[in-house]
Design an enzyme around this catalytic site. Structure first.
Site, PDB file in Angstrom:
ATOM      1  N   ASP A  75       0.857  -1.183   0.000  1.00 29.79           N
ATOM      2  CA  ASP A  75       0.000   0.000   0.000  1.00 29.79           C
ATOM      3  C   ASP A  75       0.891   1.230   0.000  1.00 29.79           C
ATOM      4  OD1 ASP A  75      -3.240   0.302   0.811  1.00 29.79           O
ATOM      5  OD2 ASP A  75      -2.021   2.112   1.035  1.00 29.79           O
ATOM      6  N   LYS A 113     -24.608  -1.445   8.558  1.00 26.74           N
ATOM      7  CA  LYS A 113     -25.190  -2.733   8.936  1.00 26.74           C
ATOM      8  C   LYS A 113     -24.387  -3.229  10.135  1.00 26.74           C
ATOM      9  CE  LYS A 113     -22.449  -5.851   6.107  1.00 26.74           C
ATOM     10  NZ  LYS A 113     -22.477  -6.948   5.168  1.00 26.74           N
ATOM     11  N   GLU A 128     -19.208  -7.254   4.003  1.00 33.79           N
ATOM     12  CA  GLU A 128     -18.565  -6.856   5.241  1.00 33.79           C
ATOM     13  C   GLU A 128     -19.225  -7.592   6.407  1.00 33.79           C
ATOM     14  OE1 GLU A 128     -18.033  -2.652   5.776  1.00 33.79           O
ATOM     15  OE2 GLU A 128     -17.533  -2.379   3.671  1.00 33.79           O
ATOM     16  N   LYS A 168     -22.291   3.034  -4.464  1.00 32.47           N
ATOM     17  CA  LYS A 168     -21.258   3.353  -5.463  1.00 32.47           C
ATOM     18  C   LYS A 168     -21.459   2.527  -6.734  1.00 32.47           C
ATOM     19  CE  LYS A 168     -17.140   1.194  -4.810  1.00 32.47           C
ATOM     20  NZ  LYS A 168     -16.564   0.498  -5.939  1.00 32.47           N
ATOM     21  N   CYS A 187     -20.363  -0.245  -1.085  1.00 31.15           N
ATOM     22  CA  CYS A 187     -20.477  -0.949  -2.364  1.00 31.15           C
ATOM     23  C   CYS A 187     -21.758  -0.623  -3.118  1.00 31.15           C
ATOM     24  CB  CYS A 187     -20.393  -2.448  -2.135  1.00 31.15           C
ATOM     25  SG  CYS A 187     -18.871  -2.918  -1.318  1.00 31.15           S
ATOM     26  N   GLY A 198     -36.563  -2.194   5.345  1.00 28.00           N
ATOM     27  CA  GLY A 198     -35.913  -1.354   6.349  1.00 28.00           C
ATOM     28  C   GLY A 198     -35.774   0.073   5.857  1.00 28.00           C
ATOM     29  N   ARG A 256     -19.951   4.472   5.643  1.00 26.78           N
ATOM     30  CA  ARG A 256     -20.048   5.075   4.306  1.00 26.78           C
ATOM     31  C   ARG A 256     -21.468   4.891   3.755  1.00 26.78           C
ATOM     32  NH1 ARG A 256     -14.783   2.532   1.580  1.00 26.78           N
ATOM     33  NH2 ARG A 256     -15.223   0.942   3.161  1.00 26.78           N
ATOM     34  N   GLY A 316     -27.033   0.892   2.461  1.00 25.13           N
ATOM     35  CA  GLY A 316     -25.904   1.830   2.435  1.00 25.13           C
ATOM     36  C   GLY A 316     -24.636   1.036   2.221  1.00 25.13           C
TER      37      GLY A 316
HETATM   38  C1  UGA Z   1     -22.427  -6.170  -0.698  1.00 26.25           C
HETATM   39  C2  UGA Z   1     -22.751  -7.534  -1.314  1.00 26.25           C
HETATM   40  O1  UGA Z   1     -23.641  -8.255  -0.463  1.00 26.25           O
HETATM   41  C3  UGA Z   1     -21.477  -8.350  -1.537  1.00 26.25           C
HETATM   42  O2  UGA Z   1     -21.781  -9.561  -2.198  1.00 26.25           O
HETATM   43  C4  UGA Z   1     -20.502  -7.529  -2.391  1.00 26.25           C
HETATM   44  O3  UGA Z   1     -19.266  -8.205  -2.579  1.00 26.25           O
HETATM   45  C5  UGA Z   1     -20.230  -6.202  -1.708  1.00 26.25           C
HETATM   46  O4  UGA Z   1     -21.474  -5.497  -1.524  1.00 26.25           O
HETATM   47  C6  UGA Z   1     -19.287  -5.419  -2.596  1.00 26.25           C
HETATM   48  O5  UGA Z   1     -19.677  -5.075  -3.717  1.00 26.25           O
HETATM   49  O6  UGA Z   1     -18.144  -5.219  -2.207  1.00 26.25           O
HETATM   50  P1  UGA Z   1     -21.998  -5.278   1.785  1.00 26.25           P
HETATM   51  O7  UGA Z   1     -22.093  -3.901   1.210  1.00 26.25           O
HETATM   52  O8  UGA Z   1     -20.881  -5.576   2.709  1.00 26.25           O
HETATM   53  O9  UGA Z   1     -21.916  -6.374   0.609  1.00 26.25           O
HETATM   54  O10 UGA Z   1     -23.324  -5.536   2.614  1.00 26.25           O
HETATM   55  P2  UGA Z   1     -24.715  -6.300   2.475  1.00 26.25           P
HETATM   56  O11 UGA Z   1     -24.805  -7.312   3.540  1.00 26.25           O
HETATM   57  O12 UGA Z   1     -24.962  -6.758   1.107  1.00 26.25           O
HETATM   58  O13 UGA Z   1     -25.730  -5.129   2.851  1.00 26.25           O
HETATM   59  C7  UGA Z   1     -25.814  -3.932   2.083  1.00 26.25           C
HETATM   60  C8  UGA Z   1     -26.914  -3.055   2.588  1.00 26.25           C
HETATM   61  O14 UGA Z   1     -28.196  -3.614   2.288  1.00 26.25           O
HETATM   62  C9  UGA Z   1     -26.921  -2.837   4.110  1.00 26.25           C
HETATM   63  O15 UGA Z   1     -27.167  -1.471   4.372  1.00 26.25           O
HETATM   64  C10 UGA Z   1     -28.057  -3.700   4.605  1.00 26.25           C
HETATM   65  O16 UGA Z   1     -28.641  -3.208   5.785  1.00 26.25           O
HETATM   66  C11 UGA Z   1     -29.012  -3.615   3.436  1.00 26.25           C
HETATM   67  N1  UGA Z   1     -29.961  -4.749   3.356  1.00 26.25           N
HETATM   68  C12 UGA Z   1     -29.512  -6.004   3.079  1.00 26.25           C
HETATM   69  C13 UGA Z   1     -31.319  -4.530   3.508  1.00 26.25           C
HETATM   70  O17 UGA Z   1     -31.753  -3.380   3.730  1.00 26.25           O
HETATM   71  N2  UGA Z   1     -32.179  -5.584   3.403  1.00 26.25           N
HETATM   72  C14 UGA Z   1     -31.760  -6.844   3.139  1.00 26.25           C
HETATM   73  O18 UGA Z   1     -32.602  -7.757   3.041  1.00 26.25           O
HETATM   74  C15 UGA Z   1     -30.382  -7.054   2.980  1.00 26.25           C
END
Ligand code: UGA
Length: 442
Positions: free
Chosen positions: A43, A328, A163, A271, A268, A261, A335, A265
């Site tokens: 890095d 979450k 995450e 963006k 990922c 919900g 972010r 956010g």
């Molecule tokens: C997400 C994807 O799930 C991963 O597969 C992907 O690799 C990642 O983005 C990425 O592109 O790097 P992440 O952002 O860590 O992962 O989190 P998620 O668990 O997917 O949740 C994203 C958001 O959706 C959170 O704010 C969560 O609260 C919300 N969410 C998720 C809901 O509001 N309802 C749901 O049923 C599921």
């Protein structure tokens, strides 16, 4: 869980350089080291590399500290490009690709890595882990060729880790996607994953790039869909929790990502939705559905304010407590978190805003008072808003908390709590999409 993963040697050991010691780079590096590879993470941030050498992991990800410590003999850190590249069979690019003002992905960090690769003599494969627009691989290939690096291979190996569960997702994936221009490059990346149990999808580079963007878009679409169903449930008296259960049992639909919900956010989804929207627009296509998904999500974050108004009237001078700040649970990432939008709106309305989060250091939220427990954050408040479904909130004594509040109102932005428990503790409870008579807007 992580303890059992340390040193699960499966693949024939290779030397891997990972560019980027951020979230994706560290998870990738640590997991590859646990498979028996010799990994060096590079890095530009000297402080970060120093901290990692001391064993201080700069991000919060369950199990990552242990995985890094447990594989220390195969995992090194450096700021030096030549040291990282020396003898590398595989070079991962895992740098950030944040959105620019136009919504396009900013690829400057990717290009810096490509341009600073030295004249590698051996057959190395450059592997893109960063999320990039479709067509990036083609451009990188061209740039490598221009630089006389035709013998250096290129592959796209997008990440699907979430995450909070990143290590489990990496080592036990739903699938491994590998796009390459030449078969042998794809094979080298596949061989690297020996020991990881999951189906491998081999394809061309553009398709691999699109699989990443389309997977996230599909997940976001489901969330905005169930959030709109929730909003209609509120207007009609149905309970979205039961509705999600009822539709999720249809095998063609499935139960995942149907939790209504206050919107998605994180680093990922927001963006990547913009990047895909821009990618389509730049190619002359108006991606109508994705635009709607993004807009629904923006409005969803703000609906809580309307709920507070309907119970409290004007919010000026009212104290509103945000329970959870992270986008979450099990992450310290704020972010694009709904909490940021809520805090901003509430402050603009003249409310006093308090918060609690077990992991996030809330000092970045200017004007928001930070408490060190849900109980302390709730004392004297006019309303609680459950923003992040941290498991700790399941153990709160709501009778005791309610007794310290000025007004017992709880808006459950994640439908986490049992409405009856809250009501019997004297609260007015309102969830998201849990219509009257079903645990909703009493
Ligand atoms: C997400 C994807 O799930 C991963 O597969 C992907 O690799 C990642 O983005 C990425 O592109 O790097 P992440 O952002 O860590 O992962 O989190 P998620 O668990 O997917 O949740 C994203 C958001 O959706 C959170 O704010 C969560 O609260 C919300 N969410 C998720 C809901 O509001 N309802 C749901 O049923 C599921």
């Amino acid at each position: 869980m992580p303890g059992t993963l340390i040193g699960m040697v499966g693949a024939s050991p290779q030397k891997v350089a990972v560019f980027g010691a951020g979230y994706v780079g560290l998870v990738t590096g640590a997991c590859l080291a646990s498979l028996g590879h010799r990994v060096i993470v590079r890095d530009v941030l000297a402080d970060r590399i120093e901290a990692l050498r001391r064993g201080d992991v700069p991000i919060y990800e369950p199990g990552l500290d242990e995985l890094i410590a447990g594989n220390a003999e195969r995992l090194r850190f450096t700021t030096d490009v030549a040291e990282a590249i020396e003898g590398a069979d595989i070079v991962y690019i895992a740098v950030g690709t944040p959105p620019t003002y136009s919504g396009d992905a900013d690829l400057s960090a990717v290009w810096t890595v490509v341009d600073e690769l030295p004249q590698i003599e051996r057959r190395t494969v450059v592997v893109m882990k960063s999320t990039v627009p479709v067509g990036t691989g083609e451009k990188v290939r061209h740039r490598l060729d221009e630089r006389g690096l035709q013998h250096v291979g290129y592959a796209s190996n997008p990440e699907f880790t979430a995450e909070g569960t990143a290590i489990r997702d990496f080592l036990g994936p739903d699938r491994i996607v590998i796009g390459s221009f030449r078969d042998e490059d794809g094979e080298a990346v596949e061989a690297l994953h020996g020991g990881v149990d999951g189906p491998v999808v081999r394809c061309d580079v553009a398709s691999a790039e699109m699989i990443k963007l389309a997977a996230n878009a599909a997940l976001m679409t489901r969330i905005s869909f169930i959030n709109e169903i929730a909003n209609v449930c509120e207007a009609t008296g149905a309970d979205v929790v039961r509705v999600a259960e009822g539709i999720g049992l249809d095998r063609r639909i499935g139960p995942a990502f149907l939790r209504a919900g206050i919107g998605f956010g994180g680093s990922c989804f927001p963006k990547d939705s913009l990047a895909l929207k821009q990618l389509a627009a730049n190619s002359g296509y108006h991606f109508q559905l994705l635009n709607a998904v993004i807009e629904v999500n923006e409005l969803q974050k703000r609906r809580v304010i309307g709920k507070l108004h309907s119970h409290l009237g004007p919010l000026r001078g009212k104290t509103v407590t945000l329970l959870g700040l992270a986008f979450k649970p099990h992450t310290d990432d704020i972010r694009e978190a709904p909490s940021l939008v809520l805090a901003g709106r509430l402050l603009a309305e003249g409310a006093d805003v308090r918060s609690w989060d077990p992991v996030v250091d809330g000092t970045a939220l200017h004007g928001v008072e930070i408490a060190d427990s849900p109980e302390a954050a709730a004392a004297g408040a006019d309303a609680l808003v459950l923003v992040t479904e941290w498991p700790q909130l399941a153990d709160v004594d709501w009778v005791a908390v309610g007794a310290t509040m000025r007004n017992r109102l709880l808006i459950d932005g994640r439908n986490m709590l049992d409405p009856e428990t809250l009501r019997s503790a004297g609260f007015v409870y309102e969830g998201i999409g849990r219509g009257p008579g079903t645990g909703g807007g009493s």
